[in-house]
Design a protein around this motif. Structure first.
Motif, mmCIF file in Angstrom:
data_model
loop_
_atom_site.group_PDB
_atom_site.id
_atom_site.type_symbol
_atom_site.label_atom_id
_atom_site.label_comp_id
_atom_site.label_asym_id
_atom_site.label_seq_id
_atom_site.Cartn_x
_atom_site.Cartn_y
_atom_site.Cartn_z
ATOM 1 N N GLU A 200 20.187 -52.721 -5.718
ATOM 2 C CA GLU A 200 20.377 -53.649 -7.129
ATOM 3 C C GLU A 200 19.502 -52.788 -8.393
ATOM 4 O OE1 GLU A 200 20.338 -58.203 -5.429
ATOM 5 O OE2 GLU A 200 18.370 -57.218 -6.283
ATOM 6 N N ALA A 201 18.390 -52.176 -8.066
ATOM 7 C CA ALA A 201 17.709 -51.169 -9.016
ATOM 8 C C ALA A 201 18.780 -49.886 -9.376
ATOM 9 C CB ALA A 201 16.412 -50.755 -8.411
ATOM 10 N N ALA A 202 19.224 -49.384 -8.193
ATOM 11 C CA ALA A 202 20.066 -48.134 -8.487
ATOM 12 C C ALA A 202 21.337 -48.537 -9.501
ATOM 13 C CB ALA A 202 20.673 -47.662 -6.995
ATOM 14 N N LEU A 203 21.990 -49.683 -9.427
ATOM 15 C CA LEU A 203 22.677 -50.309 -10.264
ATOM 16 C C LEU A 203 22.493 -50.855 -11.689
ATOM 17 C CD1 LEU A 203 25.365 -51.211 -7.431
ATOM 18 C CD2 LEU A 203 25.306 -49.051 -8.614
ATOM 19 N N GLY A 257 17.287 -53.500 17.480
ATOM 20 C CA GLY A 257 16.922 -52.324 16.574
ATOM 21 C C GLY A 257 17.240 -51.009 16.982
ATOM 22 N N TYR A 258 16.973 -49.982 16.408
ATOM 23 C CA TYR A 258 17.378 -48.691 16.946
ATOM 24 C C TYR A 258 16.330 -47.772 17.429
ATOM 25 C CZ TYR A 258 21.598 -48.838 13.753
ATOM 26 O OH TYR A 258 22.857 -49.020 13.077
ATOM 27 N N GLY A 259 15.311 -48.214 17.588
ATOM 28 C CA GLY A 259 14.156 -47.531 18.334
ATOM 29 C C GLY A 259 13.274 -46.608 17.486
ATOM 30 N N HIS A 260 13.799 -46.435 16.345
ATOM 31 C CA HIS A 260 12.793 -45.622 15.463
ATOM 32 C C HIS A 260 12.916 -46.214 13.992
ATOM 33 C CE1 HIS A 260 16.766 -44.130 13.451
ATOM 34 N NE2 HIS A 260 17.214 -44.273 14.591
ATOM 35 N N GLY A 261 12.104 -45.659 12.979
ATOM 36 C CA GLY A 261 11.783 -46.220 11.821
ATOM 37 C C GLY A 261 11.809 -45.299 10.639
ATOM 38 N N TYR A 262 12.059 -45.885 9.576
ATOM 39 C CA TYR A 262 11.741 -45.246 8.286
ATOM 40 C C TYR A 262 10.687 -45.992 7.107
ATOM 41 C CZ TYR A 262 16.368 -43.058 9.420
ATOM 42 O OH TYR A 262 17.048 -42.609 10.155
ATOM 43 N N SER A 263 10.171 -45.231 6.720
ATOM 44 C CA SER A 263 9.075 -45.721 5.606
ATOM 45 C C SER A 263 9.671 -46.348 4.599
ATOM 46 C CB SER A 263 7.903 -44.580 5.266
ATOM 47 O OG SER A 263 8.434 -43.662 4.285
ATOM 48 N N VAL A 264 9.063 -47.005 3.459
ATOM 49 C CA VAL A 264 9.680 -47.643 2.392
ATOM 50 C C VAL A 264 9.891 -46.261 1.413
ATOM 51 C CG1 VAL A 264 9.003 -48.772 0.231
ATOM 52 C CG2 VAL A 264 8.225 -49.637 2.431
ATOM 53 N N MET A 265 8.787 -45.258 1.390
ATOM 54 C CA MET A 265 9.573 -43.942 0.568
ATOM 55 C C MET A 265 10.849 -43.428 0.927
ATOM 56 S SD MET A 265 7.685 -44.043 -1.812
ATOM 57 C CE MET A 265 6.007 -44.318 -2.877
ATOM 58 N N GLN A 266 10.964 -43.240 2.315
ATOM 59 C CA GLN A 266 12.049 -42.464 2.896
ATOM 60 C C GLN A 266 13.349 -43.439 2.511
ATOM 61 O OE1 GLN A 266 10.474 -42.437 7.118
ATOM 62 N NE2 GLN A 266 10.855 -40.259 6.907
ATOM 63 N N VAL A 267 13.219 -44.845 2.804
ATOM 64 C CA VAL A 267 14.370 -45.668 2.291
ATOM 65 C C VAL A 267 14.709 -45.218 0.620
ATOM 66 C CG1 VAL A 267 15.225 -47.836 1.886
ATOM 67 C CG2 VAL A 267 14.073 -47.308 4.040
ATOM 68 N N LEU A 268 13.650 -45.294 -0.125
ATOM 69 C CA LEU A 268 13.954 -45.145 -1.665
ATOM 70 C C LEU A 268 14.331 -43.655 -1.600
ATOM 71 C CD1 LEU A 268 11.168 -47.154 -3.029
ATOM 72 C CD2 LEU A 268 13.242 -47.818 -2.374
ATOM 73 N N ASP A 269 13.808 -42.635 -1.091
ATOM 74 C CA ASP A 269 14.424 -41.223 -1.052
ATOM 75 C C ASP A 269 15.889 -41.216 -0.856
ATOM 76 O OD1 ASP A 269 11.864 -40.506 -1.923
ATOM 77 O OD2 ASP A 269 11.480 -39.450 -0.029
ATOM 78 N N THR A 275 22.777 -41.788 -4.530
ATOM 79 C CA THR A 275 23.302 -42.091 -6.096
ATOM 80 C C THR A 275 22.912 -40.905 -6.863
ATOM 81 O OG1 THR A 275 20.877 -42.793 -6.326
ATOM 82 C CG2 THR A 275 22.567 -44.504 -5.608
ATOM 83 N N ASN A 276 22.231 -39.836 -6.160
ATOM 84 C CA ASN A 276 21.696 -38.596 -7.285
ATOM 85 C C ASN A 276 21.054 -39.033 -8.466
ATOM 86 O OD1 ASN A 276 21.633 -35.962 -7.711
ATOM 87 N ND2 ASN A 276 23.531 -35.812 -8.476
ATOM 88 N N ASN A 277 20.240 -39.956 -8.138
ATOM 89 C CA ASN A 277 19.424 -40.605 -9.168
ATOM 90 C C ASN A 277 17.972 -40.707 -8.718
ATOM 91 O OD1 ASN A 277 19.005 -41.579 -11.750
ATOM 92 N ND2 ASN A 277 20.954 -42.655 -12.018
ATOM 93 N N LYS A 278 17.235 -41.198 -9.548
ATOM 94 C CA LYS A 278 15.717 -41.481 -9.296
ATOM 95 C C LYS A 278 15.368 -42.913 -9.309
ATOM 96 C CE LYS A 278 11.715 -39.504 -7.999
ATOM 97 N NZ LYS A 278 11.507 -40.013 -6.635
ATOM 98 N N LEU A 279 15.095 -43.753 -8.479
ATOM 99 C CA LEU A 279 14.539 -44.910 -8.745
ATOM 100 C C LEU A 279 13.223 -45.053 -9.410
ATOM 101 C CD1 LEU A 279 15.519 -46.603 -5.474
ATOM 102 C CD2 LEU A 279 16.703 -47.092 -7.204
ATOM 103 N N GLU A 280 12.781 -45.888 -10.237
ATOM 104 C CA GLU A 280 11.549 -46.447 -10.877
ATOM 105 C C GLU A 280 10.885 -47.030 -9.622
ATOM 106 O OE1 GLU A 280 8.642 -46.573 -13.521
ATOM 107 O OE2 GLU A 280 10.744 -45.570 -13.944
ATOM 108 N N ARG A 281 9.688 -46.495 -9.502
ATOM 109 C CA ARG A 281 8.860 -47.094 -8.122
ATOM 110 C C ARG A 281 7.590 -47.523 -8.878
ATOM 111 N NH1 ARG A 281 10.231 -42.666 -3.492
ATOM 112 N NH2 ARG A 281 12.322 -42.187 -4.286
ATOM 113 N N LYS A 282 7.474 -48.870 -8.377
ATOM 114 C CA LYS A 282 6.123 -49.493 -8.910
ATOM 115 C C LYS A 282 5.164 -49.763 -7.556
ATOM 116 C CE LYS A 282 5.518 -53.175 -11.522
ATOM 117 N NZ LYS A 282 6.207 -54.437 -12.293
#
Length: 334
Positions: A200-203, A257-269, A275-282
């Motif tokens: 939603e933020a990306a769009l 589940g998939y048996g492995h995880g991603y951090s919040v930052m990895q998902v945002l990355d 999107t080839n863009n940078k999300l604003e992170r608070k």
């Protein structure tokens, strides 16, 4: 394949339920949806599925559907799913997730429906002492949402012991993504899923994405979660259903589940990459009750059902979520 089954899908107009309907149709089964449309959408239900608008606590309606449609099994997704809301309004969660489930189970038993797949959650574990989490680890939920789902698991177990009935409770980890063909996806207004918020933020639908806590015991300090593509989750339900019918004496409680995880930052990355863009992170403070990491041990579901995920790729999950979010914009403005 098992013979064609008539499957009542409760909450089939919602996020996961609408994907399960597609998976049932693709497997040659006959889905019959009941949804009260409080959080679901009529347009999200595949046109080849039968639809009834109503509530699962309406026993007369449930009984009528079972008889009219010759229901063989139930996939039970209907319920409330927002953890913070469950803390503020526990009685709503015990009613929607526990009391109404009891009513549904009773309707199934009294009208000869012998199989149920239940949409459970990793929240039943609370804060596990270690990760990955196995099904035999203690279930000590820390919020009414987790408790309300665990109580339904307990009812199913007791009912299966007393009646000619079996069930599969699937404990979901973090469900993400959307149908690869863009037929349905996460459409809830004000959804709390990280990836939904990020796309939603990306769009441009949100100004920023909040990151709750950067001091966790993880590689980058943000919480790590096991993200499972919703279509893989839907396929697990169909495989579980066919297993219940093939072996009506056995019930299952399994992680999904998939048996492995991603951090919040990895998902945002990943969203930034796609999107080839940078999300604003608070950066914000931690939320109460968030574990450092919550990852499934998924060996049991793979061994039991031979389930193999098809979409275990973070960038692909993001692409599907983003494509759906764009399509949703068109639907909402149509």
């Amino acid at each position: 394949m098992t013979h064609r089954l008539n499957v009542l899908v409760t909450g089939g107009a919602g996020y996961i339920g609408s994907h399960a309907v597609l998976a049932l149709l693709e497997a040659g089964h006959h889905p019959v949806v009941i949804d009260n449309l409080v959080t679901g959408f009529r347009w999200a239900v595949a046109k080849d599925a039968v639809f009834y608008e109503g509530d699962i606590s309406d026993t007369e309606l449930i009984q009528r559907i079972i008889h009219e449609q010759g229901i063989d099994a139930i996939m039970h997704f209907a319920g409330s799913v927002v953890v913070p809301e469950s803390v503020q309004d526990p009685l709503k969660y015990y009613n929607n997730n526990t009391v109404k489930s009891r009513s549904l189970i009773e309707s199934a038993i009294s009208h000869g429906v012998r199989h149920m797949i239940f949409s459970s959650t990793a929240a039943t574990y609370g804060i596990p002492e270690s990760s990955p989490v196995r099904e035999d680890m203690p279930t000590i939920p820390i919020n009414p949402y987790g408790t309300s789902k665990l109580m339904t698991e307990m009812m199913l177990r007791d009912v299966a012991a007393a009646h000619d009935f079996n069930f599969c409770a699937l404990r979901y980890f973090n469900v993400a993504g959307a149908d690869p063909l863009c037929r349905t996806g996460q459409s809830t207004v004000g959804a709390t899923h990280l990836l939904k918020i990020a796309v939603e933020a990306a769009l441009g639908k949100r100004a920023s994405v909040s990151v709750f806590g950067t001091d966790y015991a993880t590689a980058d300090g943000t919480g790590v979660r096991d993200y499972i593509h919703v279509s893989d989750l839907a396929s697990a339900h169909v495989i579980a259903l066919e297993a219940l019918v093939a072996d009506p004496k056995t019930s299952h409680t399994l992680n999904c589940g998939y048996g492995h995880g991603y951090s919040v930052m990895q998902v945002l990355d990943a969203v930034d990459r796609v999107t080839n863009n940078k999300l604003e992170r608070k950066m914000e403070g931690r939320r109460a009750g968030d574990p450092d990491a919550l990852i499934s041990d998924n060996k049991a579901i793979k061994a039991t059902f031979g389930w193999e995920p098809k979409y275990d790729d973070l960038d692909q999950i993001v692409q599907h979520a983003l494509a759906w979010e764009r399509r949703l914009t068109d639907i909402q403005t149509a």
